[in-house]
Design a protein around this motif. Structure first.
Motif, PDB file in Angstrom:
ATOM      1  N   PHE A 230       0.804  -1.214   0.000  1.00 12.05           N
ATOM      2  CA  PHE A 230       0.000   0.000   0.000  1.00 12.05           C
ATOM      3  C   PHE A 230       0.846   1.276   0.000  1.00 12.05           C
ATOM      4  CE2 PHE A 230      -2.150   3.386   2.411  1.00 12.05           C
ATOM      5  CZ  PHE A 230      -3.227   3.593   1.574  1.00 12.05           C
ATOM      6  N   ALA A 234       1.394   3.943  -3.134  1.00 12.90           N
ATOM      7  CA  ALA A 234       0.702   5.215  -2.932  1.00 12.90           C
ATOM      8  C   ALA A 234       1.651   6.399  -3.085  1.00 12.90           C
ATOM      9  CB  ALA A 234       0.062   5.225  -1.544  1.00 12.90           C
ATOM     10  N   GLY A 239      -0.682   8.377  -7.026  1.00 10.03           N
ATOM     11  CA  GLY A 239      -2.117   8.361  -7.302  1.00 10.03           C
ATOM     12  C   GLY A 239      -2.461   8.120  -8.755  1.00 10.03           C
ATOM     13  N   LEU A 242      -3.038   2.867  -9.631  1.00  5.75           N
ATOM     14  CA  LEU A 242      -3.718   2.287  -8.476  1.00  5.75           C
ATOM     15  C   LEU A 242      -3.503   0.790  -8.428  1.00  5.75           C
ATOM     16  CD1 LEU A 242      -7.209   4.042  -8.270  1.00  5.75           C
ATOM     17  CD2 LEU A 242      -5.250   4.337  -6.755  1.00  5.75           C
ATOM     18  N   GLU A 246      -4.588   0.105  -2.503  1.00  3.64           N
ATOM     19  CA  GLU A 246      -4.940   1.530  -2.529  1.00  3.64           C
ATOM     20  C   GLU A 246      -6.373   1.716  -3.022  1.00  3.64           C
ATOM     21  OE1 GLU A 246      -2.199   3.824  -4.789  1.00  3.64           O
ATOM     22  OE2 GLU A 246      -3.016   5.752  -4.137  1.00  3.64           O
ATOM     23  N   TYR A 247      -6.788   0.881  -3.962  1.00  3.70           N
ATOM     24  CA  TYR A 247      -8.160   0.960  -4.471  1.00  3.70           C
ATOM     25  C   TYR A 247      -9.165   0.629  -3.364  1.00  3.70           C
ATOM     26  CZ  TYR A 247     -11.973   0.417  -7.828  1.00  3.70           C
ATOM     27  OH  TYR A 247     -13.146   0.563  -8.524  1.00  3.70           O
ATOM     28  N   SER A 249      -8.645   0.999  -0.111  1.00  3.42           N
ATOM     29  CA  SER A 249      -8.633   2.136   0.812  1.00  3.42           C
ATOM     30  C   SER A 249      -9.471   3.290   0.275  1.00  3.42           C
ATOM     31  CB  SER A 249      -7.180   2.592   1.027  1.00  3.42           C
ATOM     32  OG  SER A 249      -7.130   3.760   1.784  1.00  3.42           O
TER      33      SER A 249
END
Length: 292
Positions: A230, A234, A239, A242, A246-247, A249
């Motif tokens: 993660f 990130a 950003g 992805l 992270e998706y 989250s």
């Protein structure tokens, strides 16, 4: 309850529980903690995935209908496969050198392998930012040397993510590979060389096949760890790229789509269990994780 004497205990001393009952009483606190703080949250995650926003398998159906989810899964798998391949190659070289190094050199090499584990992943990710940014050390050095006119895009893309993840994962590949290579009988290599085999031929036909359990174990470990990464994606992805963690989250914390987020988390956990089950059929998991 009938008291009995535990085998091996001094004669004359009697206990209120037999051996089996005493065993379960000792493991009960740990089992209760596991049930309360590990299995119950997992069950809750699974429950939310089939009840939010409404009961049913609608969230799981999006695995097959949502283009953004499929794109994220493909991106995650592609980055994980590339990271695993590069990590395995570098880790194999390091482990091979470790096994054949002198004891003094081994101590220094082990220090170099283990020190990164003691440094926060967040610190390491920001360290890579300073190196890979447009005005970072690498681009500045190449531009000053006249090798490039424009900065190379080393960060905020998949390349930056792979670099950061490979750096983090190398110890997880080296340790199981080293444990496997250490047990390979060096006399088999000497026998191959004595029968006329070249150094490379002896490695390819004798050493490499014997190191396959370590290769398989390191591959699965690195791939599984990569799936849940993660922080590094990130930061180094900015950003723009992805990955699945992270998706998830983003869905839970920002969009409050708990059902979709927990569905992806449940799918990820199930996928990891399947990989571990497949690994257990190939290598001894107890030995791989240092319990054997």
């Amino acid at each position: 309850m009938t008291a009995s004497t535990i085998a091996g205990a001094p004669r004359g001393r009697r206990y209120f529980f037999d051996e089996r009952t005493a065993y379960w009483l000792m493991v009960a606190p740990a089992a209760l903690l596991m049930a309360a703080f590990y299995f119950y949250p997992l069950v809750q995650v699974l429950w939310i995935s089939v009840t939010e926003p409404k009961p049913g398998l609608g969230n799981y159906a999006q695995l097959f209908t949502s283009a953004s989810i499929q794109r994220t899964i493909v991106t995650t798998l592609r980055i994980c496969v590339i990271t695993t391949a590069v990590t395995l190659l570098l880790g194999y070289v390091v482990a091979y050198v470790l096994v054949h190094a002198s004891p003094r050199a081994q101590r220094w090499l082990f220090l170099g392998v283990l020190v990164p584990l003691w440094i926060s992943v967040l610190v390491r990710a920001f360290a890579w930012v300073t190196l890979l940014a447009r005005e970072g050390l690498i681009n500045t050095t190449l531009r000053d040397a006249g090798l490039i006119d424009q900065p190379i895009a080393l960060i905020w893309n998949e390349l930056g993510i792979v670099i950061g993840m490979v750096h983090y994962m190398i110890p997880y590949a080296v340790l199981p590979l080293y444990a496997n290579m250490r047990d390979i009988d060096a006399r088999t290599i000497s026998a191959a060389r004595g029968l006329g085999g070249s150094r490379f031929y002896s490695f390819r036909r004798v050493f490499l096949p014997q190191s396959m359990p370590g290769i398989i174990g390191a591959t699965v470990l690195v791939f599984i760890f990569s799936l849940g990464f993660f922080v590094t994606p990130a930061i180094l992805g900015g950003g723009k790229t992805l990955m699945i963690a992270e998706y998830i989250s983003l869905q839970i914390l920002d969009l409050l789509r708990w059902g979709l987020g927990t569905m992806l988390a449940s799918t990820l956990i199930l996928f990891i269990f399947v990989l571990l089950a497949a690994l257990a059929r190939v290598v001894d998991l107890k030995r791989l994780f240092g319990a054997g």
